[in-house]
Design an enzyme around this catalytic site. Structure first.
Site, PDB file in Angstrom:
ATOM      1  N   CYS A  66      13.695 -23.644   3.337  1.00 38.62           N
ATOM      2  CA  CYS A  66      14.606 -22.874   2.680  1.00 38.62           C
ATOM      3  C   CYS A  66      15.232 -23.855   1.649  1.00 38.62           C
ATOM      4  CB  CYS A  66      15.553 -22.172   3.638  1.00 38.62           C
ATOM      5  SG  CYS A  66      14.861 -21.274   4.862  1.00 38.62           S
ATOM      6  N   HIS A  91      25.109 -20.447   0.766  1.00 31.46           N
ATOM      7  CA  HIS A  91      23.520 -20.067   1.135  1.00 31.46           C
ATOM      8  C   HIS A  91      23.859 -18.695   1.586  1.00 31.46           C
ATOM      9  CE1 HIS A  91      19.646 -21.208   2.309  1.00 31.46           C
ATOM     10  NE2 HIS A  91      19.610 -20.829   3.561  1.00 31.46           N
ATOM     11  N   HIS A 145      16.178 -13.676   0.172  1.00 24.91           N
ATOM     12  CA  HIS A 145      16.221 -15.025   0.475  1.00 24.91           C
ATOM     13  C   HIS A 145      14.824 -15.466   0.013  1.00 24.91           C
ATOM     14  CE1 HIS A 145      16.531 -18.780   1.907  1.00 24.91           C
ATOM     15  NE2 HIS A 145      16.336 -18.529   3.322  1.00 24.91           N
ATOM     16  N   HIS A 175     -31.729  10.612   0.005  1.00 23.70           N
ATOM     17  CA  HIS A 175     -30.917   9.971  -0.911  1.00 23.70           C
ATOM     18  C   HIS A 175     -31.216   8.362  -1.063  1.00 23.70           C
ATOM     19  CE1 HIS A 175     -27.255   7.970  -2.846  1.00 23.70           C
ATOM     20  NE2 HIS A 175     -27.204   9.035  -3.635  1.00 23.70           N
ATOM     21  N   ASP A 191     -24.403  17.719  -2.946  1.00 19.37           N
ATOM     22  CA  ASP A 191     -24.965  16.564  -3.806  1.00 19.37           C
ATOM     23  C   ASP A 191     -25.544  17.394  -4.832  1.00 19.37           C
ATOM     24  OD1 ASP A 191     -25.866  13.811  -4.406  1.00 19.37           O
ATOM     25  OD2 ASP A 191     -25.800  13.571  -2.159  1.00 19.37           O
TER      26      ASP A 191
END
EC number: 2.3.1.-
Length: 1821
Positions: free
Chosen positions: A593, A729, A772, A1393, A1582
């Site tokens: 950090c 901090h 943070h 298909h 279709d």
């Protein structure tokens, strides 16, 4: 002693050259000086004194002070190392001896005597050294007769020894360090001996009891007698006896063990009856001759360092003994220290004797005055002054030295070295959550007190599947929240020379670091190599990064070329260095950090160490990996609530993760001020340490934080109470917040040293606003503080959502510690700087602190820039950015109409990087500038960039005589220091030859028509031209060739290196003086004629004039100059020239008489030729030319060293100047060409017109000066033109004379041509990772799931064959079905298909499954529901489902349908393949099913029905007119089968089709044939919907020969009425390419029944792919042959009944590496895959080109993700982002696909596209 005085007139003495308010007064002969060193600290704040001395030691004026501190510290370190362990452990680590002053417990403890003794000597000697260094002539060794005496008390006597032993001030550091050492050793001895007499109580942190009492109004005899009686009566041991340690006329001091001192005041009537005062003597006994002996003394002074000092120094100034009142009789250093230490240990103090001794000496030398140097006035000094007051003849005064320490500096501080410099932050940029794309938007977030957290966006990962609030699911996050940058993928790849593919695969945080680094540098005004501090070799980059999310997740899904270089951390700062060509260090630093702030500290350290002069530093974080969320959740780091960090809140439960990118630019303060930078803030100190004593590695430690903060403050010499803001901090964790507030209040608001009402301390934490940022947390906090300094305000703290953390100190208000709940003013205060601290710590244990103060205030300059015109430039790397930059500048000017134009010009020219698209405006006003900027906007698209092949060549052409006023007043001479200096140096050379000064002809001393002598005039012209040429060269504009016209040829020869400046002046002057001497003015004349020589000769009257003179056939004039095709200058006698001029004027030719004294290039010059040639032969040296000289005399270009000589100059004086022939010859020899930039060097442009008349094309032609025009206007306009032509102007040199008064403006940053480069993380593999948890999860939930068999569920259809799991509650349920694709009806539907010969499960089959499951769920949950209408929404098929070849083995799929609340009317569906009996975790299709009202649909479709019918009628009309194609049933399906899909008969519902482009309608008849069990038969769906696919794959509007199109899904599918067998319908669709990606098409399919819309497939999507991929996309999963099949393109079959147009050049999308809509089920082969890029990045591939060169260009474009239009001939591969890595890939593809064998260095050998294209054409065409 030279620097302070001596007791002997023969020795050197300090003599100042002047006095000040705080200086050594001049001491006259007969006067004396006394320096007194007390045994007490000054009453001032010691901590502040030491801090101020530390600050002085950093100044270059106090090098000896710095050396003394260093030597004293080293001496003390050595002594501490020699201590026993028990004592050594008591002393904390210290960087300098001054650090020890703040350790109160140490100074009050057992070693207090040793520490305080060393500190007292240190402060006295440091003050004395610094004081004398600060004096005028402080190091002088001039002699005088001043006698100096030294006196001291106690430890102060040791300080006098250093002064006595140092012959000069430079010797003081060594002597002083030895004094500090002995003082410390003496204290250790005293402590050891005294401890034997009375031990200090254990664990006593106070100073204990006093060892000395002073008793006034008694005599020494009385006291001693009483003590003797007590000792005798009590038989007191000798060492424990009390004794007299100091005696004076008014008091006596007795010393001894504290207990015995108290005892005598209890038992003795004498002492009980006396008043007494305990003295602050706590360290033990001194002045005790009954305790100490010679051995003790020797143990103190017996050191090797004293031996060395003894050999080098001897006492030079007398030191008065406090026991005898006489000088110590020491001859050596060692003797002196022995006597002093012996006196301190064994002799009583009798100050009265010292006073008398000094007074006696003053009387003896008959002193008239005495100056007493003291640190502060005290009682002993008062006694001494009282003594002098009794001597009428001596006037005494005191001078305190301590006030010097804090006196204001009269001069700015100059650091003694880089290590003592302050660090200036000069640029900053950011990308922050909440849409903060710049620092101003970031400030708005802070100022408004916003909390910008939000739900994890979809571009990171699917938060719904990766979030588990209960924390039970493996690898899931406990929180769905974070703070995120908007669109982190936006990037201008071409600007940074990256290909789209490289950009896509490069971590977005590294990309944004590159972007923000550029912006920060831009705002800092950084231009590489402009100054010493901006030297590219001395610039380093430092970035903190603590994660690799994008590499670990996004690019890891399909690892490619740039996986390493684009993802590994080291490449982030490395890429910044590479792009900017910085040669300094590049560091990527991970300390968790604290990475970003630790990195900034390391960058500061690099600057302090002198490793770099400029540092680009910051931090980066972009979150895409769900693993980190899960891991931090498991570690209990993250908050679960919807907020950013709840910093300091009572319910704080963890932090909220955040994105962020911050870049800052830093320099040493003195460099920044020298470079005229804007200083945003100043870093005074920075440090990093580790919480080694914490209870766990992740737990913060207040003690470690406090220690670090104190260390940083001490290094900077800053009082903690002067800090007014601490940016903490503040992650919002209970442990972190509580520990941090302890450390902050302990240091900045201690209870023992209260802040006053005027010293408030504010605290804040930016994490409450933007979360943070982990690696970027520290830089984000620093950025906040910088903005606070800039905006003069403290933003509100928004972290306390409920109540304040109960663990916080309850007395914050008493300590004046404030939390700003509302915005607070933080203005500059005169005389006091705002100072802040940024605190940062890490889960890995690291702590980092940065101390920052406000920037130095800059005074406003009232100096008016004398330049009348200024150049403002705008440049960019693309047309889009050029337009954006222009728009931003116009907006800035509108918002700032009063902006300083000189500052604006300075900022945009000297303080900016410049690119190939350029606009330059020379202007004298803001309104004009804004108008001019606006005029460029419409023509941006046609704006031509400068060539990338390099700057164009330049030719300097030097003007001859007659082009300017007789006298000039050059603004350049008055205002430009470089030009003025050059002219003055040339004038000095002329005067050195005995010639008259020519400056009066240039500086405005005379009116314009004042005629100077020919010598002055010609010298002024030539020297002006030489100075102008030098000035142009100083601006970076250097000639590639020169040409001089007549007299201008002398300046040209000098610039070409043939003649020196001195010789040039000599020749010009000699020739002019010869002309003055031998020729008369006015007898001859020169006339310029606007005609060619042939035209002049053709005039009959000219011939007649010659005949009338008796010279038929001979011209009545001489040809002086042939300047151009129709520009000629004639010379001759004045009378004849007047006649010729009249004749030519009547003939229609323009004639102008030139204002020259003589007719050059004519017979008038004959008298001087021999003499001139002779003097030129002997008087000048001719060197070989360094540049080509275009010779108007010879009509050719001179390259050799023999041609130009004295004879050449003779001929040039007499013969014709043929400028025309010279230029034509230069053109033939390619010395000049159409790219040349012509710059006329002279007082007025003349030759430029000649050149333009001769040459067909001139790139640019500019003058240096123009008659009647301000020089700055001319130069500004010319520089703008030169800059726009591609020449890099040294703008810093142009502004150098004025820079002191110019200011860098905070202008808008570069307008990026951004595209979104982003690889999406797909699926949930980050959750599963091969673990069995989610499989086990299904088992663990088995009790609530009831397995059903046929007898439990009667649902059976052809596609929904088995319900294998179902869970029902009152309103929610989950149903999972499993079907076998090999079941006959299902398989028949798939084979109905066919694509590429394979059965494909079409979307209509998925629709039937959805309708079936939707109906089943509704009937189960709401059995009474009627008229169920279902909308299948958001169908997304990510992978096509292709039937296996082997029909004997089952091919299972599972589909789950889930609703959490049936009342909400939404069901979620997911399709998965089944392998080895288990459903795969990753789905291949998803959809939502909505329960809606069909009646509502019909109502909404009524308005659209009219439009659809009108479009159908229009298509009918187009078909009738022959414009649209009308296709029959068989023809339509034959084309469909030939191009892509082969439908079974039941699917072939379209009876006819009318198609025009991408718009069509079809008449549809549904089959009445039955077969299978369906909810809505796939062949019905279709038939009414596949018109869209037909249009996309058959229409000639698409390149169907090379591409095919497939659908990944639709937005909605609704049928308001059922599709019935045999029913007749009409379908209509129009497909439209999307603006973001031209390879993606959208359209709405409308289904009409009897002219009414009864159904709709909304926003059906089709994507276009290269046909070469068809085999890969659509092959049976169990058929491996396709992996090795040919990669040749499968072209559509041609039928006799159709015609195809020639294939067009169409944009081909570069498919994403990872996308949510990729159809293929297998990875594509390298040779057939189109390259990766982002949406909108297209490649123009001309498929009709068969040449190898064209194919190669297309391949390069495709691989780099560029357009063919980008591949211009002059573009380099580096500019296109094609690096060495990609060049290897392209070279391999050349070999595989084109048969062109090349090596990886191809793009080095052929660096531009034109080079490569030419090579391919030459060898492969």
């Amino acid at each position: 002693m030279a620097w302070i005085g001596t007791h002997n007139p023969e020795l050197l003495s300090f003599t100042p050259s002047g006095t000040s308010d705080m200086s050594i007064e001049q001491v006259n002969a007969g006067e004396i000086r006394v320096a007194f060193f007390s045994n007490e600290f000054p009453h001032d704040d010691l901590g502040n004194l030491f801090r101020q001395l530390h600050i002085h030691s950093n100044d270059r004026r106090h090098l000896l002070l710095a050396r003394f501190i260093h030597e004293a510290t080293s001496a003390l370190h050595e002594e501490v190392r020699l201590l026993p362990n028990a004592l050594r452990a008591l002393i904390p680590p210290f960087e300098t001896i001054f650090n020890l002053v703040d350790h109160e417990a140490l100074r009050n403890g057992r070693l207090g005597g040793a520490i305080n003794g060393a500190l007292l000597c240190a402060v006295q000697l440091a003050t004395l050294i610094g004081f004398y260094e600060d004096q005028p002539n402080g190091h002088s060794e001039d002699t005088d007769s001043v006698e100096t005496l030294l006196a001291g008390l106690g430890i102060g006597l040791l300080s006098t020894a250093a002064v006595s032993l140092a012959p000069t001030l430079t010797h003081m550091p060594i002597a002083g360090a030895e004094v500090v050492r002995i003082a410390f050793r003496l204290g250790i001895l005293v402590d050891r001996v005294s401890e034997h007499l009375q031990p200090r109580p254990p664990h006593d942190d106070g100073h204990g009891d006093s060892w000395a009492y002073v008793i006034p109004d008694v005599t020494a005899e009385e006291v001693q007698r009483e003590l003797d009686e007590i000792h005798a009566s009590e038989a007191t041991p000798t060492a424990s006896k009390l004794f007299l340690s100091a005696i004076s006329q008014t008091s006596v001091t007795i010393s001894g063990p504290p207990a015995r001192l108290k005892h005598i005041f209890l038992v003795s009537d004498f002492f009980r009856s006396q008043r007494f005062v305990s003295l602050p003597v706590y360290a033990g006994l001194c002045h005790a001759k009954h305790i100490y002996n010679k051995d003790h003394v020797d143990s103190v002074i017996d050191t090797p360092s004293l031996e060395a000092l003894d050999a080098a120094s001897a006492p030079r100034i007398p030191i008065y003994s406090t026991n005898t009142g006489k000088p110590f009789p020491a001859k050596t250093s060692k003797e002196l220290f022995h006597l002093i230490v012996e006196e301190i240990l064994t002799q009583a103090i009798q100050w009265d004797k010292v006073v008398e001794g000094i007074l006696t000496r003053a009387r003896d030398v008959q002193a008239s005055g005495c100056q007493i140097l003291v640190f502060r006035n005290s009682l002993p000094v008062h006694d001494l002054m009282a003594g002098f007051s009794g001597l009428d003849q001596i006037k005494a005064d005191t001078l305190e030295l301590i006030p010097w320490i804090s006196k204001p500096d009269q001069c700015p501080t100059v650091p003694s070295g880089t290590a003592t410099s302050k660090i200036a932050i000069v640029g900053m940029s950011c990308r922050m959550p909440g849409g903060a794309t710049d620092t101003e938007k970031f400030w708005q977030i802070l100022e408004q007190g916003l909390d910008v957290h939000r739900k994890i966006p979809a571009d990171r990962f699917d938060v719904d599947s990766h979030y588990d609030p209960e924390g039970k699911r493996l690898n899931a996050s406990h929180t769905p929240f974070g703070c995120f940058i908007d669109e982190p993928g936006l990037f201008d790849a071409s600007f940074f020379n990256m290909s789209p593919r490289e950009a896509l695969q490069t971590d977005p945080m590294q990309r944004l670091a590159l972007v923000t680094a550029y912006e920060a540098l831009e705002r800092s005004g950084f231009v590489a190599n402009r100054t010493a501090a901006s030297n590219a070799h001395r610039v380093g980059t430092f970035y903190g990064q603590a994660s690799d999310d994008y590499r670990e997740v996004n690019t890891a899904q399909e690892i490619s070329t740039y996986f390493i270089t684009g993802g590994c951390r080291a490449f982030g700062p490395g890429r910044i260095n590479y792009f900017f060509k910085f040669s300094g260090p590049s560091y990527s630093i991970d300390t968790a950090c604290s990475s970003g702030l630790a990195t900034i500290q390391i960058a500061c350290t690099s600057l302090w160490a002198g490793d770099t002069d400029t540092a680009v530093a910051g931090g980066m974080n972009v979150l895409t990996n769900s693993d980190a969320f899960a891991g931090l959740s498991q570690g209990h780091f993250l908050t679960k609530t919807p907020n950013a960090c709840k910093t300091w809140d009572a319910e704080a439960d963890g932090y909220c993760r955040a994105d962020g990118i911050v870049s800052i630019v830093m320099k040493r303060l003195e460099d920044a001020e020298r470079d005229n930078d804007n200083i945003i803030g100043v870093i005074l100190g920075a440090g990093t340490n580790h919480s080694a004593d914490a209870i766990s590695i992740t737990h913060p430690h207040a003690g470690a934080q406090s220690y670090l903060t104190r260390q940083v403050l001490s290094q900077a010499g800053v009082d903690p109470l002067d800090v007014s803001f601490v940016e903490m901090h503040g992650t919002g964790t209970q442990a972190g917040d509580a520990q941090e507030i302890i450390s902050v209040t302990d240091v900045f608001a201690p209870t023992k040293r209260r802040r006053t009402a005027k010293q408030p301390l504010y605290i804040g934490s930016v994490k409450a606003n933007v979360g943070h940022g982990e690696a970027v947390a520290g830089p984000t906090a620093l950025l906040k503080v910088l903005l606070m300094l800039q905006k003069e305000a403290i933003p509100p703290h928004v972290g306390i959502k409920n109540t304040i953390n109960p663990g916080f100190p309850k007395d914050l208000e008493k300590r004046n510690v404030n939390i700003p709940y509302q915005k607070q003013p933080w203005p500059r205060t005169p005389g006091k700087k705002r100072i802040a601290v940024v605190n940062n710590f890490s889960a890995a244990g690291g702590n980092s602190t940065v101390l920052i103060e406000e920037p130095p205030a800059r005074e406003h300059s009232d100096v008016v820039d004398p330049r009348s015109t200024h150049v403002v430039v705008i440049s960019a790397k693309s047309k889009v950015s050029l337009k954006g930059n222009l728009q931003r500048m116009i907006a800035y000017l509108e918002a700032n109409p009063d902006v300083s134009l000189p500052d604006l010009a300075y900022t945009t020219t000297a303080r900016r990087h410049h690119h190939n698209h350029r606009v330059a405006v020379a202007t004298s006003g803001v309104a004009h500038l804004k108008k001019q900027m606006g005029s460029y906007l419409p023509s941006v698209e046609t704006h031509r960039p400068i060539p990338s092949t390099g700057a164009p060549p330049v030719v300097f052409t030097f003007t001859g005589q007659g082009a300017s006023y007789r006298s000039m007043n050059l603004e350049l001479f008055h205002h430009c220091s470089y030009f003025r200096t050059e002219l003055l140096e040339l004038d000095s050379l002329a005067q050195g030859q005995g010639l008259p000064s020519f400056i009066q002809a240039l500086d405005g001393s005379h009116e314009q028509d004042y005629a100077h002598s020919p010598t002055v005039t010609q010298l002024a012209l030539v020297c002006t031209e030489i100075a102008l040429a030098k000035y142009w060269e100083s601006l970076g504009v250097r000639p590639d060739a020169v040409v001089g016209h007549s007299l201008g040829e002398y300046a040209a020869m000098h610039v070409a290196g043939v003649l020196s400046a001195n010789d040039t002046i000599f020749l010009v002057a000699q020739r002019a003086m010869m002309l003055e001497k031998n020729c008369k003015t006015g007898t001859h004349k020169m006339v310029a004629v606007r005609a060619s020589l042939d035209e002049i000769d053709s005039v009959a009257e000219i011939a007649s004039l010659a005949e009338s003179r008796g010279v038929a056939g001979v011209r009545p004039f001489e040809v002086a100059c042939i300047n151009g095709p129709r520009d000629t200058v004639l010379s001759g006698l004045s009378k004849e020239m007047d006649e010729v001029s009249d004749i030519l004027t009547r003939a229609g030719f323009k004639c102008i008489s030139l204002d020259v004294a003589f007719a050059f290039h004519s017979a008038q010059t004959d008298p001087i030729l021999d003499e001139f040639e002779a003097i030129a032969t002997t008087g000048a040296l001719f060197q070989p030319p360094t540049l080509p000289i275009i010779s108007p005399l010879l009509g050719k270009v001179i390259f050799d060293e023999r041609t130009v000589n004295a004879n050449y100059l003779r001929r040039a004086t007499r013969e014709t100047v043929n400028f025309l022939a010279a230029i034509e010859s230069a053109q033939k020899t390619s010395t000049i060409d159409e790219t040349m930039v012509w710059i006329e060097i002279g007082p007025h442009p003349v030759c430029l017109g000649f050149a333009k008349s001769i040459l067909p094309t001139v790139n640019a032609a500019v003058p240096s000066l123009r008659r009647g025009e301000n020089n700055w206007q001319t130069m500004s306009q010319s520089l703008g033109t030169v800059f726009s032509s591609g020449i890099e102007v040294r703008w810093d040199e142009f502004h150098r004379s004025f820079e002191k008064h110019l200011r860098l403006l905070n202008l808008p940053t570069y307008a990026w041509n951004d595209k979104n480069y982003w690889i999406q993380y797909n699926g949930d593999w980050a959750l599963t990772k091969g673990n069995t948890f989610y499989d086990a999860e299904k088992t663990s939930k088995a009790p609530s799931r009831v397995p059903v068999s046929a007898k439990h569920s009667s649902l059976r259809t052809s596609t929904v064959q088995h319900i294998i799991e179902e869970t029902f509650s009152a309103t929610a349920c989950t149903v999972v079905m499993q079907s076998d694709l090999m079941q006959p009806d299902f398989l028949a539907a798939a084979h109905g298909h066919k694509m590429n010969g394979c059965g494909v499960v079409t979307s209509s089959i998925h629709a039937d499954i959805a309708f079936t499951l939707g109906e089943y769920l509704m009937k189960k949950l709401k059995p009474k529901a009627k008229d169920i209408s279902m909308n299948i929404a958001d169908l997304v098929v990510t992978k096509g489902l292709v039937a296996n070849k082997n029909t004997e083995s089952p091919q299972f799929i599972q589909v789950s349908a889930t609703t959490h609340d049936i009342e909400a009317g939404v069901v979620h569906l997911e399709w998965r393949n089944v392998v080895s009996g288990e459903a795969l975790a990753e789905n291949f299709a998803t959809a939502k099913l909505h329960y809606e009202s069909s009646g509502d649909w019909l109502k909404t479709w009524i308005p659209i029905t009219h439009f659809v019918r009108s479009r159908i009628e229009a298509l009918e009309g187009l078909a009738a007119d022959g414009f649209a194609n009308r296709l029959t049933h068989d023809m339509a399906y034959r084309l469909f089968a030939n191009n892509l899909v082969d439908y079974a008969q039941k699917y072939r519902g379209m009876q006819s089709v009318v198609m025009y482009g991408l718009e069509a309608f079809a008449d549809v008849a549904l089959t009445a044939e039955k077969g299978g069990v369906w909810t809505v038969p796939p062949y019905f769906i279709d038939s009414v919907a596949h018109l869209a696919g037909f249009v996309m794959n058959v229409s000639d509007a698409n390149d169907t020969e090379n591409n095919f199109c497939v659908t990944p899904g639709w937005r909605s599918m609704r049928f308001a009425k059922p599709l019935i067998p045999g029913g007749r319908y009409r379908s209509y669709v129009k497909m439209i390419p999307t603006p973001e990606d031209p390879t993606v098409f959208l359209g709405d399919v409308y289904i009409l029944q009897e002219s009414v819309v009864i159904g709709m497939v909304g926003a059906i999507e089709f994507r276009q792919y290269p046909r070469i991929l068809l085999n890969r996309f659509f092959s049976a999963p169990d058929d491996s042959s396709h992996l090795h099949s040919s990669t040749s393109v499968a072209k559509p079959k041609q039928t006799s009944s159709t015609t195809t147009s020639q294939a067009k050049s169409v944009p081909v999308t570069v498919p994403e590496l990872v996308t949510a809509t990729v159809i293929p089920t297998e990875p594509t082969p390298v040779e057939a895959a189109a390259p990766a890029a982002t949406k909108g990045v297209t490649v123009e591939v001309k498929v009709d080109s068969d040449s190898t060169a064209a194919k190669a260009m297309a391949l390069v474009a495709a691989e780099a993700g560029l357009e063919l239009a980008d591949l211009e001939d002059d573009v380099s591969f580096g500019e296109l982002g094609i690096d060495s890595l990609m060049s290897l890939v392209i070279a391999e593809k050349f070999r595989e696909q084109l048969g062109v064998v090349v090596n990886g260095s191809l793009f080095l050998e052929y660096p531009t596209m034109g080079d490569l294209r030419a090579w391919l054409v030459e060898y492969y065409s």
